[in-house]
Design a protein around this motif. Structure first.
Motif, mmCIF file in Angstrom:
data_model
loop_
_atom_site.group_PDB
_atom_site.id
_atom_site.type_symbol
_atom_site.label_atom_id
_atom_site.label_comp_id
_atom_site.label_asym_id
_atom_site.label_seq_id
_atom_site.Cartn_x
_atom_site.Cartn_y
_atom_site.Cartn_z
ATOM 1 N N ILE A 72 -19.041 68.851 -3.402
ATOM 2 C CA ILE A 72 -19.388 67.889 -2.804
ATOM 3 C C ILE A 72 -18.123 67.533 -4.031
ATOM 4 C CG2 ILE A 72 -20.641 65.634 -3.518
ATOM 5 C CD1 ILE A 72 -22.757 67.290 -1.803
ATOM 6 N N ASP A 73 -18.434 67.582 -5.243
ATOM 7 C CA ASP A 73 -17.432 67.316 -5.944
ATOM 8 C C ASP A 73 -16.306 67.679 -5.923
ATOM 9 O OD1 ASP A 73 -19.817 66.047 -7.840
ATOM 10 O OD2 ASP A 73 -19.700 67.467 -9.346
ATOM 11 N N GLN A 74 -15.704 68.621 -5.877
ATOM 12 C CA GLN A 74 -14.574 69.122 -5.617
ATOM 13 C C GLN A 74 -13.508 68.383 -4.395
ATOM 14 O OE1 GLN A 74 -13.035 72.638 -6.966
ATOM 15 N NE2 GLN A 74 -13.929 72.448 -8.339
ATOM 16 N N GLY A 75 -14.589 67.839 -3.256
ATOM 17 C CA GLY A 75 -14.960 67.618 -1.486
ATOM 18 C C GLY A 75 -14.433 68.464 -1.020
ATOM 19 N N MET A 76 -14.734 69.619 -1.637
ATOM 20 C CA MET A 76 -14.502 71.090 -0.083
ATOM 21 C C MET A 76 -15.530 70.131 1.226
ATOM 22 S SD MET A 76 -14.719 74.342 -3.344
ATOM 23 C CE MET A 76 -14.198 74.706 -1.896
ATOM 24 N N LEU A 77 -16.451 69.742 0.458
ATOM 25 C CA LEU A 77 -17.509 69.802 1.562
ATOM 26 C C LEU A 77 -17.879 68.237 2.056
ATOM 27 C CD1 LEU A 77 -20.780 71.940 0.629
ATOM 28 C CD2 LEU A 77 -19.159 72.581 2.300
ATOM 29 N N GLN A 78 -17.474 67.141 2.875
ATOM 30 C CA GLN A 78 -17.512 66.587 3.212
ATOM 31 C C GLN A 78 -18.934 66.065 3.876
ATOM 32 O OE1 GLN A 78 -15.354 63.737 2.310
ATOM 33 N NE2 GLN A 78 -13.716 66.043 1.837
ATOM 34 N N LEU A 79 -19.402 65.352 2.711
ATOM 35 C CA LEU A 79 -21.263 65.169 2.347
ATOM 36 C C LEU A 79 -21.734 63.471 2.616
ATOM 37 C CD1 LEU A 79 -23.043 67.989 1.362
ATOM 38 C CD2 LEU A 79 -22.500 67.360 3.819
ATOM 39 N N THR A 80 -22.370 62.952 3.465
ATOM 40 C CA THR A 80 -22.586 61.631 3.418
ATOM 41 C C THR A 80 -24.301 61.645 3.035
ATOM 42 O OG1 THR A 80 -23.112 60.927 6.012
ATOM 43 C CG2 THR A 80 -21.014 61.081 4.510
ATOM 44 N N PHE A 81 -24.878 61.208 2.252
ATOM 45 C CA PHE A 81 -26.362 60.608 2.083
ATOM 46 C C PHE A 81 -26.603 59.144 2.498
ATOM 47 C CE2 PHE A 81 -29.661 59.145 -0.185
ATOM 48 C CZ PHE A 81 -30.995 59.272 -0.291
ATOM 49 N N HIS A 82 -27.271 58.927 3.065
ATOM 50 C CA HIS A 82 -28.425 57.769 3.891
ATOM 51 C C HIS A 82 -29.488 57.587 3.332
ATOM 52 C CE1 HIS A 82 -25.246 58.691 7.577
ATOM 53 N NE2 HIS A 82 -25.750 59.632 7.721
ATOM 54 N N ALA A 83 -29.576 56.777 2.424
ATOM 55 C CA ALA A 83 -30.500 55.558 1.719
ATOM 56 C C ALA A 83 -31.632 55.201 2.858
ATOM 57 C CB ALA A 83 -29.810 55.348 0.396
ATOM 58 N N SER A 84 -32.725 55.521 1.683
ATOM 59 C CA SER A 84 -33.844 54.982 2.435
ATOM 60 C C SER A 84 -33.138 52.905 1.658
ATOM 61 C CB SER A 84 -35.218 54.829 1.540
ATOM 62 O OG SER A 84 -34.869 54.458 0.148
ATOM 63 N N SER A 85 -32.432 52.607 1.531
ATOM 64 C CA SER A 85 -32.287 51.460 1.806
ATOM 65 C C SER A 85 -31.027 50.822 3.000
ATOM 66 C CB SER A 85 -31.200 50.604 -0.143
ATOM 67 O OG SER A 85 -30.092 51.828 0.677
ATOM 68 N N GLY A 86 -30.731 51.745 3.358
ATOM 69 C CA GLY A 86 -30.191 51.992 4.311
ATOM 70 C C GLY A 86 -28.895 51.958 4.672
ATOM 71 N N ARG A 87 -27.883 52.242 3.037
ATOM 72 C CA ARG A 87 -26.791 52.446 2.973
ATOM 73 C C ARG A 87 -26.408 53.768 3.232
ATOM 74 N NH1 ARG A 87 -27.599 48.596 -0.493
ATOM 75 N NH2 ARG A 87 -28.714 49.563 -2.606
#
Length: 128
Positions: A72-87
């Motif tokens: 994640i930190d070095q951008g090798m895996l492009q991951l997103t997190f869908h928060a309970s806030s909807g963001r």
């Protein structure tokens, strides 16, 4: 740090890290008939089981650290997190290259309910 990123941290530590530690601990229980439980129980005496028990959190944490730091930190895996806030958070962007460090220094202390070695601070739930 945003509330959404802290939500990611809590879920990562409690639902992934702590669950992996608990699951591995269960493999060491007498009568665990899973393939891993049978493999770990067969050749081990009490001292070996204790060594495995002490190593479990370090192995889990090392694996997660490299997933976070290299992936994640070095951008090798492009991951997103869908928060309970909807963001939706792009974790590489939201973490500013620091997620691995936060995991090892702050997140485990704040959110973990399982043992860990705190090599970076004084208030550890050490492997005793």
């Amino acid at each position: 740090m945003s509330d959404d990123l802290l939500e990611f941290a809590r879920i990562l530590v409690q639902a992934v890290r702590d669950e992996a530690v608990r699951n591995c601990d269960n493999y060491l229980l007498p009568g665990d008939h899973t393939p891993v439980g049978r493999r770990w129980a067969h050749p081990t005496d009490g001292a070996c089981k204790e060594a495995i028990r002490r190593a479990i959190p370090d192995i889990v944490d090392e694996t997660l650290f490299y997933l976070i730091n290299r992936g994640i930190d070095q951008g090798m895996l492009q991951l997103t997190f869908h928060a309970s806030s909807g963001r939706t958070l792009d974790l590489t962007e939201a973490g500013d290259g620091e997620l691995g460090g936060w995991f090892m220094t702050a997140w485990r202390q704040e959110y973990s309910q399982e043992r860990f070695s705190d090599d970076f601070g004084a208030s550890a739930r050490a492997l005793e």
